[in-house]
Scaffold this motif. Structure first.
Motif, PDB file in Angstrom:
ATOM      1  N   LEU A 117       0.822  -1.211   0.000  1.00 26.98           N
ATOM      2  CA  LEU A 117       0.000   0.000   0.000  1.00 26.98           C
ATOM      3  C   LEU A 117       0.857   1.261   0.000  1.00 26.98           C
ATOM      4  CD1 LEU A 117      -2.900  -1.052   2.381  1.00 26.98           C
ATOM      5  CD2 LEU A 117      -3.005  -0.719  -0.103  1.00 26.98           C
ATOM      6  N   THR A 118       1.995   1.218   0.651  1.00 32.73           N
ATOM      7  CA  THR A 118       2.903   2.361   0.652  1.00 32.73           C
ATOM      8  C   THR A 118       3.450   2.603  -0.749  1.00 32.73           C
ATOM      9  OG1 THR A 118       3.470   1.945   2.968  1.00 32.73           O
ATOM     10  CG2 THR A 118       5.001   3.302   1.695  1.00 32.73           C
ATOM     11  N   ARG A 119       3.827   1.538  -1.455  1.00 32.69           N
ATOM     12  CA  ARG A 119       4.300   1.675  -2.840  1.00 32.69           C
ATOM     13  C   ARG A 119       3.198   2.199  -3.754  1.00 32.69           C
ATOM     14  NH1 ARG A 119       6.636  -3.495  -1.740  1.00 32.69           N
ATOM     15  NH2 ARG A 119       8.877  -3.265  -1.460  1.00 32.69           N
ATOM     16  N   ILE A 120       2.006   1.647  -3.587  1.00 30.31           N
ATOM     17  CA  ILE A 120       0.870   2.069  -4.408  1.00 30.31           C
ATOM     18  C   ILE A 120       0.579   3.546  -4.159  1.00 30.31           C
ATOM     19  CG2 ILE A 120      -1.621   1.801  -4.707  1.00 30.31           C
ATOM     20  CD1 ILE A 120      -1.132  -1.263  -4.279  1.00 30.31           C
ATOM     21  N   ASP A 121       0.609   3.961  -2.895  1.00 29.23           N
ATOM     22  CA  ASP A 121       0.349   5.362  -2.571  1.00 29.23           C
ATOM     23  C   ASP A 121       1.403   6.275  -3.180  1.00 29.23           C
ATOM     24  OD1 ASP A 121      -1.205   7.419  -1.129  1.00 29.23           O
ATOM     25  OD2 ASP A 121       0.685   7.667  -0.041  1.00 29.23           O
ATOM     26  N   ALA A 122       2.654   5.853  -3.213  1.00 30.99           N
ATOM     27  CA  ALA A 122       3.716   6.676  -3.810  1.00 30.99           C
ATOM     28  C   ALA A 122       3.444   6.913  -5.298  1.00 30.99           C
ATOM     29  CB  ALA A 122       5.072   6.007  -3.617  1.00 30.99           C
ATOM     30  N   VAL A 123       2.961   5.900  -5.994  1.00 32.38           N
ATOM     31  CA  VAL A 123       2.633   6.047  -7.416  1.00 32.38           C
ATOM     32  C   VAL A 123       1.400   6.936  -7.577  1.00 32.38           C
ATOM     33  CG1 VAL A 123       1.871   4.808  -9.477  1.00 32.38           C
ATOM     34  CG2 VAL A 123       3.763   3.928  -8.117  1.00 32.38           C
ATOM     35  N   LEU A 124       0.423   6.767  -6.694  1.00 32.67           N
ATOM     36  CA  LEU A 124      -0.762   7.629  -6.741  1.00 32.67           C
ATOM     37  C   LEU A 124      -0.379   9.090  -6.496  1.00 32.67           C
ATOM     38  CD1 LEU A 124      -3.325   5.407  -4.836  1.00 32.67           C
ATOM     39  CD2 LEU A 124      -3.413   6.047  -7.264  1.00 32.67           C
ATOM     40  N   GLU A 125       0.581   9.319  -5.618  1.00 29.12           N
ATOM     41  CA  GLU A 125       1.048  10.684  -5.364  1.00 29.12           C
ATOM     42  C   GLU A 125       1.651  11.288  -6.626  1.00 29.12           C
ATOM     43  OE1 GLU A 125       3.810  13.149  -2.170  1.00 29.12           O
ATOM     44  OE2 GLU A 125       4.125  10.996  -2.382  1.00 29.12           O
ATOM     45  N   MET A 126       2.434  10.483  -7.358  1.00 30.79           N
ATOM     46  CA  MET A 126       2.997  10.977  -8.625  1.00 30.79           C
ATOM     47  C   MET A 126       1.891  11.261  -9.628  1.00 30.79           C
ATOM     48  SD  MET A 126       6.505   8.754  -9.158  1.00 30.79           S
ATOM     49  CE  MET A 126       5.613   7.289  -9.577  1.00 30.79           C
ATOM     50  N   LEU A 127       0.909  10.374  -9.695  1.00 31.14           N
ATOM     51  CA  LEU A 127      -0.209  10.559 -10.624  1.00 31.14           C
ATOM     52  C   LEU A 127      -1.007  11.806 -10.259  1.00 31.14           C
ATOM     53  CD1 LEU A 127      -1.742   9.378 -13.046  1.00 31.14           C
ATOM     54  CD2 LEU A 127      -3.035   7.966 -11.447  1.00 31.14           C
ATOM     55  N   LEU A 135      -5.746  17.402 -16.857  1.00 32.25           N
ATOM     56  CA  LEU A 135      -6.220  17.708 -18.202  1.00 32.25           C
ATOM     57  C   LEU A 135      -7.174  16.655 -18.758  1.00 32.25           C
ATOM     58  CD1 LEU A 135      -2.797  18.835 -19.728  1.00 32.25           C
ATOM     59  CD2 LEU A 135      -4.645  20.301 -18.895  1.00 32.25           C
ATOM     60  N   ILE A 136      -7.224  15.493 -18.145  1.00 32.16           N
ATOM     61  CA  ILE A 136      -8.042  14.400 -18.653  1.00 32.16           C
ATOM     62  C   ILE A 136      -9.505  14.638 -18.294  1.00 32.16           C
ATOM     63  CG2 ILE A 136      -8.448  11.897 -18.508  1.00 32.16           C
ATOM     64  CD1 ILE A 136      -5.450  11.623 -17.875  1.00 32.16           C
ATOM     65  N   SER A 137     -10.389  14.316 -19.221  1.00 29.10           N
ATOM     66  CA  SER A 137     -11.832  14.456 -18.967  1.00 29.10           C
ATOM     67  C   SER A 137     -12.232  13.657 -17.742  1.00 29.10           C
ATOM     68  CB  SER A 137     -12.635  13.954 -20.160  1.00 29.10           C
ATOM     69  OG  SER A 137     -12.397  14.732 -21.285  1.00 29.10           O
ATOM     70  N   GLY A 138     -13.246  14.113 -17.074  1.00 34.99           N
ATOM     71  CA  GLY A 138     -13.702  13.436 -15.865  1.00 34.99           C
ATOM     72  C   GLY A 138     -12.949  13.965 -14.667  1.00 34.99           C
ATOM     73  N   ASP A 139     -13.079  13.264 -13.578  1.00 32.08           N
ATOM     74  CA  ASP A 139     -12.475  13.720 -12.328  1.00 32.08           C
ATOM     75  C   ASP A 139     -11.390  12.754 -11.880  1.00 32.08           C
ATOM     76  OD1 ASP A 139     -12.046  15.249 -10.057  1.00 32.08           O
ATOM     77  OD2 ASP A 139     -13.604  14.211  -8.926  1.00 32.08           O
ATOM     78  N   LEU A 140     -10.422  12.499 -12.734  1.00 32.38           N
ATOM     79  CA  LEU A 140      -9.354  11.570 -12.393  1.00 32.38           C
ATOM     80  C   LEU A 140      -8.582  12.044 -11.171  1.00 32.38           C
ATOM     81  CD1 LEU A 140      -7.860   8.975 -13.059  1.00 32.38           C
ATOM     82  CD2 LEU A 140      -6.414  10.281 -14.624  1.00 32.38           C
ATOM     83  N   LYS A 141      -8.270  13.317 -11.119  1.00 34.24           N
ATOM     84  CA  LYS A 141      -7.518  13.858  -9.981  1.00 34.24           C
ATOM     85  C   LYS A 141      -8.286  13.653  -8.678  1.00 34.24           C
ATOM     86  CE  LYS A 141      -4.400  17.562  -9.005  1.00 34.24           C
ATOM     87  NZ  LYS A 141      -3.311  17.941  -9.854  1.00 34.24           N
ATOM     88  N   GLY A 142      -9.606  13.864  -8.709  1.00 34.18           N
ATOM     89  CA  GLY A 142     -10.432  13.648  -7.523  1.00 34.18           C
ATOM     90  C   GLY A 142     -10.479  12.188  -7.109  1.00 34.18           C
ATOM     91  N   GLN A 143     -10.553  11.292  -8.082  1.00 33.34           N
ATOM     92  CA  GLN A 143     -10.569   9.857  -7.782  1.00 33.34           C
ATOM     93  C   GLN A 143      -9.252   9.413  -7.160  1.00 33.34           C
ATOM     94  OE1 GLN A 143     -12.015   7.317 -11.027  1.00 33.34           O
ATOM     95  NE2 GLN A 143     -12.854   9.169 -11.953  1.00 33.34           N
ATOM     96  N   VAL A 144      -8.151   9.947  -7.682  1.00 32.85           N
ATOM     97  CA  VAL A 144      -6.836   9.627  -7.114  1.00 32.85           C
ATOM     98  C   VAL A 144      -6.772  10.101  -5.665  1.00 32.85           C
ATOM     99  CG1 VAL A 144      -4.367  10.118  -7.255  1.00 32.85           C
ATOM    100  CG2 VAL A 144      -5.638   9.611  -9.342  1.00 32.85           C
ATOM    101  N   ALA A 145      -7.256  11.309  -5.398  1.00 38.27           N
ATOM    102  CA  ALA A 145      -7.230  11.860  -4.034  1.00 38.27           C
ATOM    103  C   ALA A 145      -8.066  11.007  -3.080  1.00 38.27           C
ATOM    104  CB  ALA A 145      -7.731  13.303  -4.040  1.00 38.27           C
ATOM    105  N   ILE A 146      -9.216  10.551  -3.534  1.00 34.49           N
ATOM    106  CA  ILE A 146     -10.071   9.702  -2.688  1.00 34.49           C
ATOM    107  C   ILE A 146      -9.368   8.400  -2.348  1.00 34.49           C
ATOM    108  CG2 ILE A 146     -12.187   8.307  -2.691  1.00 34.49           C
ATOM    109  CD1 ILE A 146     -13.475  10.642  -4.318  1.00 34.49           C
ATOM    110  N   LEU A 147      -8.746   7.772  -3.340  1.00 30.97           N
ATOM    111  CA  LEU A 147      -8.046   6.509  -3.080  1.00 30.97           C
ATOM    112  C   LEU A 147      -6.864   6.723  -2.151  1.00 30.97           C
ATOM    113  CD1 LEU A 147      -7.801   3.497  -3.504  1.00 30.97           C
ATOM    114  CD2 LEU A 147      -6.590   3.944  -5.656  1.00 30.97           C
ATOM    115  N   ARG A 148      -6.148   7.818  -2.321  1.00 36.33           N
ATOM    116  CA  ARG A 148      -5.017   8.104  -1.430  1.00 36.33           C
ATOM    117  C   ARG A 148      -5.499   8.285   0.006  1.00 36.33           C
ATOM    118  NH1 ARG A 148      -0.892  12.202  -2.215  1.00 36.33           N
ATOM    119  NH2 ARG A 148       0.268  10.722  -0.958  1.00 36.33           N
ATOM    120  N   THR A 149      -6.623   8.967   0.183  1.00 30.11           N
ATOM    121  CA  THR A 149      -7.187   9.162   1.517  1.00 30.11           C
ATOM    122  C   THR A 149      -7.591   7.828   2.129  1.00 30.11           C
ATOM    123  OG1 THR A 149      -7.973  11.371   0.930  1.00 30.11           O
ATOM    124  CG2 THR A 149      -9.042  10.299   2.814  1.00 30.11           C
TER     125      THR A 149
END
Length: 160
Positions: A117-127, A135-149
């Motif tokens: 989970l720590t490795r996965i979170d590090a990649v999510l932080e980069m994303l 710039l991508i359609s939809g709320d990708l940034k928001g989804q990444v933030a929710i998963l990180r939380t």
């Protein structure tokens, strides 16, 4: 080979090489943008660039996030459903039964789950920090933030 041959290949990845996948997607997207540089002003350029990336590389940033989210859910979901503690090395609680087809038992040990989970979170932080994500359609940034939380809460609950 001389004569008839059958080749069976299996491509795989796990949390150990997610950063490499992320880096490669970033490189491939830069190449796509360079190739399409004469139409950057067209409407929906970023979505088109992601489509070309998906065709050329087999994945775009949205697909990459879906893949990372699936990996995180394998670790988060195998125990989260019943709020059970992580499985001990010598036990097989119900949460282990739900996950046994997803990952090797070694990867369900508490320290393995924490490291994954720590490795996965590090990649999510980069994303999350990548300008492409916004710039991508939809709320990708928001989804990444929710998963990180979710990952942060889970790690705090089980490893504090």
């Amino acid at each position: 080979n001389i004569g008839d041959t059958i080749s069976i290949n299996h491509n795989w990845t796990n949390e150990f090489n997610l950063q490499g996948m992320f880096d490669r997607l970033g490189h491939d997207l830069r190449c796509v943008r360079h190739a399409l540089r004469d139409v950057t002003d067209m409407e929906g350029f970023e979505d088109h660039a992601q489509m070309v990336l998906r065709v050329n590389s087999g994945m775009d940033f949205g697909g990459f996030f879906a893949f990372v989210k699936h990996m995180a859910n394998v670790y988060l979901g195998h125990c989260n459903a019943d709020s059970l503690p992580l499985p001990a090395a010598d036990s097989e609680p119900r949460c282990y039964e739900r996950a046994r087809n997803c990952v090797d038992r070694y990867f369900l040990l508490p320290d393995s789950v924490r490291r994954a989970l720590t490795r996965i979170d590090a990649v999510l932080e980069m994303l999350e920090g990548d300008p492409t994500t916004a710039l991508i359609s939809g709320d990708l940034k928001g989804q990444v933030a929710i998963l990180r939380t979710t990952i942060a809460q889970w790690l705090e609950e089980y490893y504090s």
